[in-house]
Structures are given as structure tokens and as C-alpha cells.
Enzyme design. Structure first.
Site, PDB file in Angstrom:
ATOM      1  N   LYS A 279       1.128 -86.532 -11.319  1.00 32.39           N
ATOM      2  CA  LYS A 279       0.278 -86.255 -12.377  1.00 32.39           C
ATOM      3  C   LYS A 279       0.581 -87.026 -13.593  1.00 32.39           C
ATOM      4  CE  LYS A 279      -0.085 -82.106 -14.850  1.00 32.39           C
ATOM      5  NZ  LYS A 279      -0.076 -80.653 -15.411  1.00 32.39           N
TER       6      LYS A 279
ATOM      7  N   GLU B  92      11.315 -91.671  -9.201  1.00 33.83           N
ATOM      8  CA  GLU B  92      11.234 -91.968  -7.689  1.00 33.83           C
ATOM      9  C   GLU B  92       9.754 -92.304  -7.185  1.00 33.83           C
ATOM     10  OE1 GLU B  92      11.943 -89.245  -9.286  1.00 33.83           O
ATOM     11  OE2 GLU B  92      13.582 -88.011  -8.334  1.00 33.83           O
TER      12      GLU B  92
ATOM     13  N   GLY C  58       1.546 -79.192 -11.535  1.00 37.03           N
ATOM     14  CA  GLY C  58       1.890 -79.995 -10.133  1.00 37.03           C
ATOM     15  C   GLY C  58       2.100 -79.126  -8.906  1.00 37.03           C
ATOM     16  N   ARG C  59       2.779 -78.072  -9.029  1.00 35.22           N
ATOM     17  CA  ARG C  59       2.915 -77.262  -7.759  1.00 35.22           C
ATOM     18  C   ARG C  59       1.754 -76.469  -7.398  1.00 35.22           C
ATOM     19  NH1 ARG C  59       6.045 -76.358 -11.785  1.00 35.22           N
ATOM     20  NH2 ARG C  59       6.055 -74.159 -13.049  1.00 35.22           N
TER      21      ARG C  59
ATOM     22  N   GLU D 227      10.476 -73.159  -8.878  1.00 31.08           N
ATOM     23  CA  GLU D 227      10.417 -73.884 -10.171  1.00 31.08           C
ATOM     24  C   GLU D 227       9.299 -73.122 -11.101  1.00 31.08           C
ATOM     25  OE1 GLU D 227       9.858 -78.317  -9.841  1.00 31.08           O
ATOM     26  OE2 GLU D 227       7.663 -77.842 -10.607  1.00 31.08           O
TER      27      GLU D 227
ATOM     28  N   HIS E 131      17.799 -68.581  15.704  1.00 32.27           N
ATOM     29  CA  HIS E 131      19.020 -69.107  16.195  1.00 32.27           C
ATOM     30  C   HIS E 131      19.940 -69.805  15.359  1.00 32.27           C
ATOM     31  CE1 HIS E 131      17.520 -68.195  20.236  1.00 32.27           C
ATOM     32  NE2 HIS E 131      16.302 -68.325  19.731  1.00 32.27           N
TER      33      HIS E 131
ATOM     34  N   LYS F  15      16.719 -85.229 -14.967  1.00 33.96           N
ATOM     35  CA  LYS F  15      16.132 -86.586 -14.992  1.00 33.96           C
ATOM     36  C   LYS F  15      16.542 -87.313 -16.269  1.00 33.96           C
ATOM     37  CE  LYS F  15      11.335 -84.979 -13.536  1.00 33.96           C
ATOM     38  NZ  LYS F  15      10.057 -84.805 -14.174  1.00 33.96           N
TER      39      LYS F  15
END
Ligand code: F6P
Length: 532
Positions: free
Chosen positions: A200, A206, A258-259, A344, A375, A501
């Protein structure tokens, strides 16, 4: 409006010792009242901990918080992301073509439709081989680079809807660890690979590091002429993407969080690999959930009831975690997607006006696909001292080849076991019936006792289709929104991510300098010295 918690708190205290299983007799309409169909999904919230009075108190809370008015502000494109002064308009991205959405008064639907048409045309050209790489070969693989919201949504979509033998292979790279990129590129040929960089902001460390690595890989394997056809940008900052080297970009606006962005060009890789029709069908499923959310009264509204169940558990009964178990391999990435979407969005400590919250907000969300989770951590869910509410996403037919026994039967068994439990007397009798002597039965009965009375919600769909997937993800988005309204927090910013960040950059400067700066605390300085 501010939620009035008085009746809620009173009801929660009154319900503290209520047994879920007893509520069906106490309220014969319970199952009907607490289950509903919405946009192809069936929800059963009757195994939640609320009594009828508790349920009514939760509805009162939603009314007092002004959920209906807040919902109108969302769909009207008002600046509900108050710390960034932005509208939050992901429903505009999935509305039928020719919509009339406005963000802060500015019409946006024509632009949304145009980007959708552009994506479809480009995807069709790539799929047909009309759009080729630098050497004239058709694209057979896509490397999607992005992180957080620029990764998790498209990943869920691809895993859920991918054919077993896709004509176009789609691989994802999020981690800045070069190992992630190395794994994604293994076996790929630059001549037939399209790189799609999704960010965005186009400033995320990263993603830019991975994008540079991909550029180098393309440069090593392709002639310069036409190489830019292999490197596409998806962003809300097209100027930055172009400056980075993306000849072609697909854009979205800052009113797409973003999400919440998987409905936008952020899913371009999926549009290409799955086909535009599949993407459109997913948008239609999400739009059907939007329609339900807007039109249904609060007491029959799927996202509202899901939100209220969570708030009842977190704020009423002090249960600060929730596990999500999708009983379908196709939905295996859903828990990871929800972790970002919920934690978030609603992991916040101040109200909209900046004052500290006085209630708990977002719980810890975790999960694994069923039956794998059974499990692993389900032991704790059944017998640990803390109560962890569970959510089962159950699919009637998960695959064309029917399994030995339907997967959904396991989910039903889990929900039943959590609610009903097993008393020590029952465990004792079972041990005796299985041949144990009295001493052994005495010794083991408490270990085989299940307290029960542990809540769960079950969400059912017939199949994982583009439509049901779209409806499911939109259901969770709106659930999140309703919680944010009731908690009076801003669900659409993420300042908590920023500090890490900034400090990462400072530490990198110390690494480059070869020594910790005096500003570092002793522990961090010691670790840096050990690692540098
Ligand atoms: O993790 C923080 C975050 O800001 C998320 O909200 C966002 O989805 C992600 O980083 C990636 O951001 P971008 O799409 O700008 O690269």
C-alpha cells in the site's frame, strides 16, 4: 454514542455459573434465536455461554453503542479512521458494478469499476498468453511479494480456491529472511515468471528488500528489453512504485485499509491465477454479506451476533483468548488471516478520543485447521483451567473424494464435548465398565473428567466456493467493526506496529556501526554484541 455496560455487567455476573447445556430447556426457542442463515453461511451461537437474559443484555449493549448509526457512517464513507482522517470503504470494492459509494464525499465507484476492468483485462491477457514476458514466452508462475495485509488475504484466497494442478503457479514471499525468497524462486524460470510487488505504502522494508532481490533475479536471467513486463506494482502510492522500477501499476486508494484490502488490486495475483470470474464471484459473496449486515436487524445480524459473543466472553466472563478451527484444509490459512484482521484492528488501549480503555479489547486469536489442532492444543481447551472459547468453521463437502468419515463430524464432536463435558462419576463408571478395578478407577477418574460448559460458535458452509469464502471473510470484517464500535476504539489504524519499525532502523544503524549505541538498554546491547 457510548455503550452502556450497566445491564451487560449485571447480566454477566448473574450468568457466571450458568451451564450452557441447561439453557436449551430453560429457553426452548434458544436454538432458533441464536442461529441464522446469512449469505450462504449458517451460524450456530447457541453453544455460547449466554443465557437468554445475557443475550438480551448484549443486544442492549449494541443498541446503546449506536452500532446502526456507526454502520451507516462506514458505508457513507465518513472519516471513521479518525487518527488518519480516512474513510474505510472496503465494501465499495466488492459492490456490484455501477455503485454510488463516496469516500469523504468524493465519488469512488467509477474508479473502482475501472480498476476491476483493468485487472480483468490484464489477467485475461496473461492467462491466454497474449501478454508474454521479455522473450515471448507465456507466464506460468507468479511470485507475489508483500507482507501483512498485502499478503495474508491473497494467501487465504489462493489456498482456498486454487485448483490442484494450476495452469499458473502462484507463490508468496513475505519474510525478509532471504530463505523465503529462495524457496519461492526454486524451480522457477525468469522467462516465464511474473513478479507482483504489493505494498500500500511502497515503503515497507521487508517488501522492498524482497522486491530488490526479485529484480536482481530477473536481471540475471532476462535481457533488458521487455524485462519490465515481469515486474508489476500494486499500491496506493503509484509514483513510488514507478520510481522503484514498476513499469505497470494497479492502484487502490488510502481508504482501503491494508488488512481489508484483499478485495482490491492487492489480489491481482489471484485474479490472474484463478481467473477474473472467480474473483468476481468472491466479491459477490462478500457483497451478499454486506447486504445482510446493512439490512438485518441487530438480533438477526450475523456479524453483530458474532461480535457480541466475543464481547460477552472477553468483557463479561474474562476470557482473553479465542481459538478458530477451520475444518477444511482449504481454509488452513484462516487463523493467520484473522490474527492480523482482529489483533491489528482491535488490539487497542485507548478510546477514539485518546482516553484509556476501561474494558478488555481484542482477545488473543489463534488456531490451526481441524483436526490438526485437536492433536495439539485442544487438550488445554478441554481440560486447562482457563476457558478458551472456540470457533469451528465447518464445511459439508471439503473435497470431491469423500473422506473415510466426514471431517465435519469431528467439529461437531468437539463442540459437544466442550459443552457437555464428563463428570468424575461418569469417568469412574466408564473405567469400571472398561475393566479397571476400583483402586485404578479412583486413581484415574479425575484425570478423565472434563468440566464442560466451554463455549463455541459453529459456522457452516456447504462448500468452499468463491462466494462462501467472500461471505466468510466479510463476516469477520464486519464482526471486527462492530466490536470496535462497542469498545469505542479505532479499528482502522495500527500505531502499535510503528515503534518496532522505527527501532529496527536504529538497531540496524548500530549493527552497521559495529557496536551498540549508548542509548540501548543493557539486555538489547548484550544481544546485539552477541549477534553482530
Ligand atoms: O504490519 C503493519 C502494516 O502496516 C499492515 O497494516 C500492512 O498490511 C502491512 O504493514 C504492509 O504494509 P504495506 O502494504 O504498505 O507494505
Amino acid at each position: 454514542m457510548t455503550a452502556d455496560w450497566t445491564a451487560f455487567d449485571h447480566a454477566a455476573r448473574a450468568d457466571a455459573d450458568a451451564r450452557i447445556v441447561d439453557q436449551f430447556a430453560a429457553d426452548p426457542g434458544r436454538l432458533e434465536r441464536m442461529s441464522l442463515e446469512a449469505a450462504g453461511l449458517f451460524l450456530d451461537l447457541s453453544k455460547q455461554s449466554w443465557t437468554r437474559a445475557g443475550f438480551e443484555a448484549c443486544l442492549g449493549l449494541a443498541h446503546s453503542a449506536g452500532v446502526e448509526a456507526a454502520r451507516a457512517r462506514l458505508f457513507d464513507g465518513e472519516a471513521i479512521n479518525s487518527t488518519e482522517g480516512r474513510a474505510v470503504l472496503h465494501p465499495a470494492l466488492r459492490a456490484a458494478k455501477g455503485g454510488a459509494f463516496h469516500a469523504l464525499g468524493e465519488p469512488v465507484s467509477a474508479e473502482v469499476d475501472a480498476v476491476r476492468a483493468d485487472m480483468a483485462a490484464y489477467a485475461t491477457a496473461v492467462r491466454s498468453g497474449a501478454e508474454t514476458g521479455a522473450t515471448g514466452k507465456a507466464f506460468t508462475a507468479i511470485v507475489h511479494i508483500g507482507i501483512g495485509g498485502s499478503d495474508l488475504g491473497p494467501r487465504v484466497v489462493w489456498d482456498a480456491l486454487r485448483p490442484l494442478e494450476p495452469a499458473i503457479d502462484l507463490r508468496f514471499v513475505a519474510n525478509i529472511d532471504p530463505r523465503d525468497m529462495a524457496e519461492a524462486l526454486t524451480g522457477l524460470d525468469p522467462e516465464t515468471t511474473l513478479v507482483v510487488v504489493v505494498s500500500k505504502t511502497f515503503t515497507t522494508q521487508e517488501t522492498l528488500a524482497n522486491a530488490r532481490a526479485a529484480q536482481a533475479w530477473l536481471a540475471a536471467g532476462l535481457p533488458e528489453a521487455g524485462r519490465d513486463k515481469h515486474f508489476i506494482g500494486v499500491t496506493a502510492a503509484p509514483d513510488k512504485a514507478v520510481a522503484f522500477g514498476c513499469a505497470r501499476t494497479f492502484a487502490f486508494r488510502d481508504w482501503v485499509g491494508g488488512r481489508y484490502s484483499l478485495w482490491s488490486a492487492v489480489s491481482l495475483s489471484c485474479v490472474i491465477a484463478l481467473g477474473p470470474d472467480v474473483f468476481e464471484a468472491m466479491l459477490a459473496g462478500a457483497a451478499a454479506m454486506d447486504d445482510h449486515f446493512v439490512a438485518a436487524p441487530l438480533d438477526r445480524n450475523a456479524p453483530v451476533l458474532m461480535a457480541l459473543a466475543q464481547i460477552w466472553n472477553v468483557d463479561g466472563l474474562n476470557r482473553p483468548a479465542r481459538t478458530v478451527a477451520p475444518y477444511a484444509h482449504a481454509l488452513r490459512r484462516l487463523p493467520a488471516f484473522l490474527q492480523q484482521l482482529e489483533m491489528e484492528s482491535n488490539g487497542k488501549r485507548v478510546h477514539r478520543d485518546g482516553s484509556p480503555v476501561t474494558r478488555q479489547t481484542c482477545p488473543v486469536v489463534f488456531g490451526e485447521p481441524g483436526t490438526n489442532g485437536q492433536h495439539a492444543f485442544f487438550q488445554q481447551i478441554h481440560q486447562g483451567p482457563q476457558v478458551v472459547p472456540a470457533e469451528f468453521v465447518v464445511v459439508k463437502a471439503t473435497h470431491d473424494a469423500a473422506p473415510e468419515s466426514p471431517l465435519w463430524s469431528n467439529a461437531l464432536a468437539q463442540g459437544q464435548a466442550l459443552m457437555v463435558g464428563k463428570t468424575t462419576d461418569q469417568a469412574h463408571a466408564e473405567l469400571l465398565a472398561a475393566g479397571a478395578d476400583a483402586a485404578e478407577a479412583d486413581r484415574l477418574a479425575s484425570h478423565k473428567t472434563f468440566p464442560g460448559n466451554r463455549p463455541s460458535t459453529t459456522i457452516v458452509m456447504d462448500r468452499v466456493t468463491p462466494e462462501t469464502l467472500g461471505a466468510l471473510l466479510a463476516l469477520y470484517e464486519h464482526k471486527n467493526f462492530v466490536e470496535g464500535v462497542i469498545w469505542d476504539i479505532n479499528s482502522f489504524d495500527q500505531w502499535g506496529v510503528e515503534l518496532g519499525k522505527v527501532l529496527a532502523k536504529a538497531i540496524l544503524a548500530d549493527v552497521t556501526a559495529g557496536a551498540p549505541s549508548a542509548a540501548l538498554d543493557p539486555s538489547t546491547a548484550g544481544l546485539l554484541t552477541r549477534l553482530a
